[in-house]
Design a protein around this motif. Structure first.
Motif, PDB file in Angstrom:
ATOM      1  N   LYS A  81       0.893  -1.076   0.068  1.00 37.90           N
ATOM      2  CA  LYS A  81      -0.018  -0.075  -0.050  1.00 37.90           C
ATOM      3  C   LYS A  81       1.046   1.190  -0.090  1.00 37.90           C
ATOM      4  O   LYS A  81       0.619   2.288  -0.550  1.00 37.90           O
ATOM      5  CB  LYS A  81      -0.965   0.043   1.173  1.00 37.90           C
ATOM      6  CG  LYS A  81      -1.966  -1.113   1.175  1.00 37.90           C
ATOM      7  CD  LYS A  81      -2.952  -0.900   0.003  1.00 37.90           C
ATOM      8  CE  LYS A  81      -3.993  -1.947  -0.066  1.00 37.90           C
ATOM      9  NZ  LYS A  81      -4.930  -1.949  -1.072  1.00 37.90           N
ATOM     10  N   GLY A  82       2.007   1.220   0.735  1.00 38.49           N
ATOM     11  CA  GLY A  82       2.993   2.356   0.653  1.00 38.49           C
ATOM     12  C   GLY A  82       3.327   2.707  -0.671  1.00 38.49           C
ATOM     13  O   GLY A  82       3.335   3.864  -1.165  1.00 38.49           O
ATOM     14  N   GLU A  83       3.990   1.467  -1.443  1.00 41.95           N
ATOM     15  CA  GLU A  83       4.416   1.816  -2.922  1.00 41.95           C
ATOM     16  C   GLU A  83       3.124   2.382  -3.721  1.00 41.95           C
ATOM     17  O   GLU A  83       3.517   3.162  -4.582  1.00 41.95           O
ATOM     18  CB  GLU A  83       4.722   0.420  -3.407  1.00 41.95           C
ATOM     19  CG  GLU A  83       6.083  -0.025  -2.567  1.00 41.95           C
ATOM     20  CD  GLU A  83       6.558  -1.211  -3.131  1.00 41.95           C
ATOM     21  OE1 GLU A  83       7.694  -1.671  -3.035  1.00 41.95           O
ATOM     22  OE2 GLU A  83       5.605  -2.170  -3.288  1.00 41.95           O
ATOM     23  N   LEU A  84       1.934   1.643  -3.548  1.00 42.34           N
ATOM     24  CA  LEU A  84       0.944   2.279  -4.334  1.00 42.34           C
ATOM     25  C   LEU A  84       0.606   3.755  -3.993  1.00 42.34           C
ATOM     26  O   LEU A  84       0.338   4.498  -5.056  1.00 42.34           O
ATOM     27  CB  LEU A  84      -0.428   1.298  -4.123  1.00 42.34           C
ATOM     28  CG  LEU A  84      -1.736   1.826  -5.028  1.00 42.34           C
ATOM     29  CD1 LEU A  84      -1.166   1.446  -6.480  1.00 42.34           C
ATOM     30  CD2 LEU A  84      -2.562   0.639  -4.596  1.00 42.34           C
ATOM     31  N   HIS A 114      -9.593   4.350  -6.575  1.00 40.32           N
ATOM     32  CA  HIS A 114     -10.374   2.867  -6.674  1.00 40.32           C
ATOM     33  C   HIS A 114      -9.950   2.029  -7.883  1.00 40.32           C
ATOM     34  O   HIS A 114      -9.836   1.105  -7.779  1.00 40.32           O
ATOM     35  CB  HIS A 114     -11.730   3.399  -7.036  1.00 40.32           C
ATOM     36  CG  HIS A 114     -12.465   3.875  -5.671  1.00 40.32           C
ATOM     37  ND1 HIS A 114     -12.177   3.429  -4.613  1.00 40.32           N
ATOM     38  CD2 HIS A 114     -13.568   5.013  -5.625  1.00 40.32           C
ATOM     39  CE1 HIS A 114     -13.101   4.021  -3.553  1.00 40.32           C
ATOM     40  NE2 HIS A 114     -13.749   4.868  -4.292  1.00 40.32           N
ATOM     41  N   PHE A 115      -9.364   2.867  -9.054  1.00 38.64           N
ATOM     42  CA  PHE A 115      -9.040   2.027 -10.167  1.00 38.64           C
ATOM     43  C   PHE A 115      -7.874   1.380  -9.858  1.00 38.64           C
ATOM     44  O   PHE A 115      -7.699   0.115 -10.243  1.00 38.64           O
ATOM     45  CB  PHE A 115      -8.692   3.147 -11.361  1.00 38.64           C
ATOM     46  CG  PHE A 115      -8.134   2.377 -12.607  1.00 38.64           C
ATOM     47  CD1 PHE A 115      -9.000   1.725 -13.530  1.00 38.64           C
ATOM     48  CD2 PHE A 115      -6.982   2.316 -12.942  1.00 38.64           C
ATOM     49  CE1 PHE A 115      -8.712   1.227 -14.515  1.00 38.64           C
ATOM     50  CE2 PHE A 115      -6.421   1.951 -13.894  1.00 38.64           C
ATOM     51  CZ  PHE A 115      -7.228   1.060 -14.937  1.00 38.64           C
ATOM     52  N   PHE A 116      -6.854   1.830  -8.940  1.00 39.57           N
ATOM     53  CA  PHE A 116      -5.659   1.126  -9.043  1.00 39.57           C
ATOM     54  C   PHE A 116      -5.589   0.181  -7.337  1.00 39.57           C
ATOM     55  O   PHE A 116      -4.971  -0.612  -7.467  1.00 39.57           O
ATOM     56  CB  PHE A 116      -4.446   1.958  -8.687  1.00 39.57           C
ATOM     57  CG  PHE A 116      -4.201   2.679 -10.128  1.00 39.57           C
ATOM     58  CD1 PHE A 116      -3.222   1.916 -10.842  1.00 39.57           C
ATOM     59  CD2 PHE A 116      -4.505   4.014 -10.508  1.00 39.57           C
ATOM     60  CE1 PHE A 116      -2.752   2.481 -12.038  1.00 39.57           C
ATOM     61  CE2 PHE A 116      -4.110   4.656 -11.748  1.00 39.57           C
ATOM     62  CZ  PHE A 116      -3.270   3.822 -12.473  1.00 39.57           C
ATOM     63  N   GLN A 117      -6.725   0.678  -6.704  1.00 36.11           N
ATOM     64  CA  GLN A 117      -6.671  -0.052  -5.269  1.00 36.11           C
ATOM     65  C   GLN A 117      -7.588  -1.547  -5.390  1.00 36.11           C
ATOM     66  O   GLN A 117      -7.629  -2.164  -4.764  1.00 36.11           O
ATOM     67  CB  GLN A 117      -7.462   0.637  -4.339  1.00 36.11           C
ATOM     68  CG  GLN A 117      -6.664   1.988  -4.003  1.00 36.11           C
ATOM     69  CD  GLN A 117      -5.740   1.690  -2.852  1.00 36.11           C
ATOM     70  OE1 GLN A 117      -5.323   0.401  -2.764  1.00 36.11           O
ATOM     71  NE2 GLN A 117      -4.900   2.860  -2.134  1.00 36.11           N
ATOM     72  N   ARG A 118      -8.332  -1.703  -6.668  1.00 31.02           N
ATOM     73  CA  ARG A 118      -9.063  -2.811  -6.763  1.00 31.02           C
ATOM     74  C   ARG A 118      -8.417  -3.937  -7.321  1.00 31.02           C
ATOM     75  O   ARG A 118      -8.884  -5.042  -7.359  1.00 31.02           O
ATOM     76  CB  ARG A 118     -10.313  -2.645  -7.541  1.00 31.02           C
ATOM     77  CG  ARG A 118     -10.155  -2.429  -8.983  1.00 31.02           C
ATOM     78  CD  ARG A 118     -11.299  -1.965  -9.675  1.00 31.02           C
ATOM     79  NE  ARG A 118     -11.227  -1.773 -11.037  1.00 31.02           N
ATOM     80  CZ  ARG A 118     -12.067  -0.786 -11.708  1.00 31.02           C
ATOM     81  NH1 ARG A 118     -12.750  -0.442 -11.348  1.00 31.02           N
ATOM     82  NH2 ARG A 118     -11.578  -0.680 -12.955  1.00 31.02           N
ATOM     83  N   GLY A 119      -7.220  -4.002  -7.655  1.00 25.04           N
ATOM     84  CA  GLY A 119      -6.197  -4.879  -8.040  1.00 25.04           C
ATOM     85  C   GLY A 119      -5.159  -5.217  -7.496  1.00 25.04           C
ATOM     86  O   GLY A 119      -4.566  -4.349  -6.910  1.00 25.04           O
TER      87      GLY A 119
END
Length: 265
Positions: free
Chosen positions: A192-195, A227-232
């Motif tokens: 999650k930190g990298e994201l 949301h787009f990047f968190q769902r995968g």
């Protein structure tokens, strides 16, 4: 290495049911059965009165490496002889009629077979001839029946397919493979930190480019991006690639190259 040597490493990994083919008609089908058995971890084959005798070179050609199974197969004159040393016998029967016996699905039978094997008992699976299947006299040697839950309007299986269904269920009854996995090769699923680091970079450049210039809509647009990047399960390598794309897009704006935008690999 010869073709026959390729199957030399097939060996039982735990007590497995004996597959009994009753009056099989085609050598090629016997070879295909051995191949299906190897796929599912079934290694003991017995043949009852094979129509064209045994052994048959044609069976080897369709075994695809499962030669040890064929070479160790035994031939029997009757079903009674083939199952004489077994404690429990299950018979595949697509349309049981006028028979009073327990009826299981392939999955249910596999679970029972595992339990039987864990108690040190020997068990077998009867499969009938290609054209007609097992007759009532054959089924009389079985303790339980197996019927596959297939499309009721089309339940036709060839011999190897019928064995493959049971072999697969036998294997799956002990298999611990996760139902879903993520293949990442040399990278890893991003933390999650990298994201968050990537999203900060992306949103900053979206602001700089004017994409988020509509102040009232900006919070919702930012949430949609998140949301787009968190769902995968985005990988670290994919984030580095996206960082690079954003950096190059930022450099492409008039005057941006002179501002020294950060580099991302």
């Amino acid at each position: 290495m010869t073709a026959r040597d390729e199957g030399a490493d097939l060996h039982p990994i735990d007590p497995s049911p004996v597959v009994v083919l009753v009056r099989p008609q085609l050598a090629e089908n016997i070879g295909s059965v051995a191949r299906a058995m190897g796929n599912g971890g079934l290694f003991h084959l017995r043949l009852v009165a094979p129509r064209d005798g045994w052994p048959q070179d044609r069976a080897m050609r369709t075994a695809s490496g499962a030669y040890r199974i064929l070479e160790s197969a035994t031939v029997h004159e009757t079903v009674a002889d083939a199952v004489a040393d077994l404690h429990r016998v299950f018979a595949t029967c697509p349309r049981p009629r006028h028979i009073v016996k327990p009826l299981l699905t392939a999955r249910g039978a596999a679970a029972e077979l595992r339990e039987i094997g864990n108690r040190g008992l020997r068990m077998g699976l009867l499969f009938g001839p290609e054209r007609a299947g097992l007759d009532n006299d054959d089924i009389a040697h079985a303790d339980s029946l197996i019927r596959y839950p297939l499309n009721p309007d089309f339940m036709s299986l060839n011999l190897a397919q019928a064995v493959m269904v049971m072999a697969h269920e036998w294997w799956m009854a002990r298999d611990a493979t996760p139902a879903r996995d993520m293949i990442t090769h040399k990278t890893h699923v991003a933390t999650k930190g990298e994201l968050e680091n990537f999203l900060t970079h992306l949103i900053a450049e979206c602001d700089a480019s004017g994409f988020l210039r509509n102040a009232p809509k900006r919070p919702g647009m930012v949430r949609n991006i998140r949301h787009f990047f968190q769902r995968g399960e985005v990988t670290e390598q994919e984030l580095r690639t996206l960082h690079g794309i954003i950096t190059e897009l930022a450099h492409g704006r008039p005057g941006a190259r002179d501002q020294g935008a950060p580099e991302h690999g």
